[in-house]
Design an enzyme around this catalytic site. Structure first.
Site, PDB file in Angstrom:
ATOM      1  N   LYS A 170     -24.479   6.590 -23.336  1.00  0.00           N
ATOM      2  CA  LYS A 170     -25.576   7.518 -23.039  1.00  0.00           C
ATOM      3  C   LYS A 170     -25.111   8.972 -23.142  1.00  0.00           C
ATOM      4  CE  LYS A 170     -26.400   5.947 -18.848  1.00  0.00           C
ATOM      5  NZ  LYS A 170     -25.520   4.776 -18.717  1.00  0.00           N
ATOM      6  N   ARG A 183     -32.112   5.567 -12.266  1.00  0.00           N
ATOM      7  CA  ARG A 183     -31.297   4.362 -12.303  1.00  0.00           C
ATOM      8  C   ARG A 183     -31.886   3.280 -11.409  1.00  0.00           C
ATOM      9  NH1 ARG A 183     -26.158   6.674 -13.842  1.00  0.00           N
ATOM     10  NH2 ARG A 183     -24.538   5.120 -14.053  1.00  0.00           N
ATOM     11  N   ARG A 230     -11.569   3.820 -21.718  1.00  0.00           N
ATOM     12  CA  ARG A 230     -12.077   5.190 -21.655  1.00  0.00           C
ATOM     13  C   ARG A 230     -11.138   6.080 -20.853  1.00  0.00           C
ATOM     14  NH1 ARG A 230     -18.162   6.479 -19.727  1.00  0.00           N
ATOM     15  NH2 ARG A 230     -17.506   5.839 -17.644  1.00  0.00           N
ATOM     16  N   ARG A 234     -10.993   6.933 -15.105  1.00  0.00           N
ATOM     17  CA  ARG A 234     -11.858   7.129 -13.950  1.00  0.00           C
ATOM     18  C   ARG A 234     -11.654   5.982 -12.965  1.00  0.00           C
ATOM     19  NH1 ARG A 234     -17.904   8.397 -16.061  1.00  0.00           N
ATOM     20  NH2 ARG A 234     -18.398   6.805 -14.512  1.00  0.00           N
ATOM     21  N   ARG A 252     -20.226  -2.510 -11.475  1.00  0.00           N
ATOM     22  CA  ARG A 252     -21.212  -1.565 -12.016  1.00  0.00           C
ATOM     23  C   ARG A 252     -22.193  -2.279 -12.943  1.00  0.00           C
ATOM     24  NH1 ARG A 252     -17.385   2.453 -14.665  1.00  0.00           N
ATOM     25  NH2 ARG A 252     -19.205   3.642 -15.304  1.00  0.00           N
TER      26      ARG A 252
HETATM   27  P1  ADP Z   1     -21.817   5.515 -16.086  1.00  0.00           P
HETATM   28  O1  ADP Z   1     -23.094   5.670 -16.846  1.00  0.00           O
HETATM   29  O2  ADP Z   1     -20.617   5.554 -16.945  1.00  0.00           O
HETATM   30  O3  ADP Z   1     -21.829   4.414 -15.078  1.00  0.00           O
HETATM   31  P2  ADP Z   1     -22.281   7.984 -14.615  1.00  0.00           P
HETATM   32  O4  ADP Z   1     -21.313   9.045 -14.903  1.00  0.00           O
HETATM   33  O5  ADP Z   1     -23.653   8.110 -15.094  1.00  0.00           O
HETATM   34  O6  ADP Z   1     -21.569   6.694 -15.139  1.00  0.00           O
HETATM   35  O7  ADP Z   1     -22.334   7.696 -13.048  1.00  0.00           O
HETATM   36  C1  ADP Z   1     -21.178   7.483 -12.272  1.00  0.00           C
HETATM   37  C2  ADP Z   1     -21.557   7.085 -10.858  1.00  0.00           C
HETATM   38  O8  ADP Z   1     -22.328   8.139 -10.270  1.00  0.00           O
HETATM   39  C3  ADP Z   1     -22.446   5.860 -10.742  1.00  0.00           C
HETATM   40  O9  ADP Z   1     -21.710   4.666 -10.743  1.00  0.00           O
HETATM   41  C4  ADP Z   1     -23.139   6.122  -9.399  1.00  0.00           C
HETATM   42  O10 ADP Z   1     -22.280   5.844  -8.309  1.00  0.00           O
HETATM   43  C5  ADP Z   1     -23.354   7.617  -9.443  1.00  0.00           C
HETATM   44  N1  ADP Z   1     -24.678   7.966 -10.039  1.00  0.00           N
HETATM   45  C6  ADP Z   1     -24.909   8.678 -11.174  1.00  0.00           C
HETATM   46  N2  ADP Z   1     -26.227   8.795 -11.417  1.00  0.00           N
HETATM   47  C7  ADP Z   1     -26.851   8.123 -10.417  1.00  0.00           C
HETATM   48  C8  ADP Z   1     -28.214   7.848 -10.097  1.00  0.00           C
HETATM   49  N3  ADP Z   1     -29.225   8.289 -10.875  1.00  0.00           N
HETATM   50  N4  ADP Z   1     -28.478   7.120  -8.979  1.00  0.00           N
HETATM   51  C9  ADP Z   1     -27.491   6.665  -8.183  1.00  0.00           C
HETATM   52  N5  ADP Z   1     -26.192   6.871  -8.425  1.00  0.00           N
HETATM   53  C10 ADP Z   1     -25.858   7.587  -9.528  1.00  0.00           C
END
Ligand code: ADP
Ligand code: ZN
Length: 210
Positions: free
Chosen positions: A13, A88, A123, A156, A167
């Site tokens: 994304k 999400r 990654r 990470r 996840r």
């Molecule tokens: P990825 O898409 O690689 O899982 P992100 O960088 O988008 O990672 O998100 C990392 C973490 O940040 C998620 O696992 C969650 O804990 C938190 N997070 C990010 N966006 C949201 C969201 N919209 N709602 C809840 N938690 C979020």
């Protein structure tokens, strides 16, 4: 144009958000990056979010909804934006609707779970600027060093294999229902993630223009 990028963690994304950002010249907003920045800076928000993020869980809706609302209220968002990693959960999507935000398209990037495991465990991200690399597919020019800013590239915490499984589980349970949510409004466009990023990007841009 207001766009949402949907997809599992590691579906790409962030990369596709950047591609659209360059093409349409509207900002890409990553709630994950905003949260990681807060953790790095040790702010109140960061302290609240850290344990959820490290364990692969979602940060509570009310926190991320607040962040998002503030961010899209900023000047650079007035001509549109690309949301990467928000919404999400269904309550987050409903909150967007209630804010009166009109979404033009939801681009769902589909990648199989096995592929995601492979991608995320390889990654590496820059600890300073957040730029993303992959040890096999997109290595930095010098190992462990960010091409963009010279910062250290690291795994990470939530990219450790056990946490990736958690996840993915969270994604299937809480985020995937959004496909139906947006399918029902006719906004959903599905893009099949390709081996080659450039091929995925071409499909994404086609979806944006369609
Ligand atoms: P990825 O898409 O690689 O899982 P992100 O960088 O988008 O990672 O998100 C990392 C973490 O940040 C998620 O696992 C969650 O804990 C938190 N997070 C990010 N966006 C949201 C969201 N919209 N709602 C809840 N938690 C979020
Ligand atoms: Zn960097």
């Amino acid at each position: 144009m207001n766009l949402i990028l949907l997809g599992a963690p590691g579906a790409g994304k962030g990369t596709q958000a950047e591609v659209i950002c360059n093409h349409l010249n509207i900002p890409a907003i990553s709630t994950g990056n905003i949260l990681r920045e807060a953790v790095k800076n040790g702010t109140q928000l960061g302290l609240e979010a850290k344990s959820f993020m490290d364990s692969g869980a979602l940060v509570p809706d009310e926190i991320v909804i607040g962040i998002l609302k503030d961010r899209i209220g900023e000047d650079d968002c007035q001509n549109g934006f690309i949301l990467d990693g928000f919404p999400r959960t269904v309550p987050q999507a409903k909150a967007l609707d209630e804010m009166g935000v009109q979404i033009d398209k939801v681009i769902d990037i589909e990648v199989a779970d096995e592929k995601i495991m492979q991608r995320l465990s390889g990654r590496r991200v820059c600890a300073d600027c957040g730029a993303s690399y992959h040890i096999e597919y997109k290595p930095s020019k010098s190992e462990g060093v960010c091409d963009k800013c010279g910062g250290e590239t690291v795994l990470r915490k939530d990219d450790h294999p056990d946490t990736i499984k958690d996840r993915l589980h969270v994604y299937h349970e809480q985020t995937e229902p959004l496909k139906d949510y947006y399918q029902q409004t006719g906004k959903l466009v599905v893009v099949q993630g390709q081996e080659d990023v450039a091929d995925t990007s071409a499909l994404t841009l086609k979806a944006v223009e369609a």
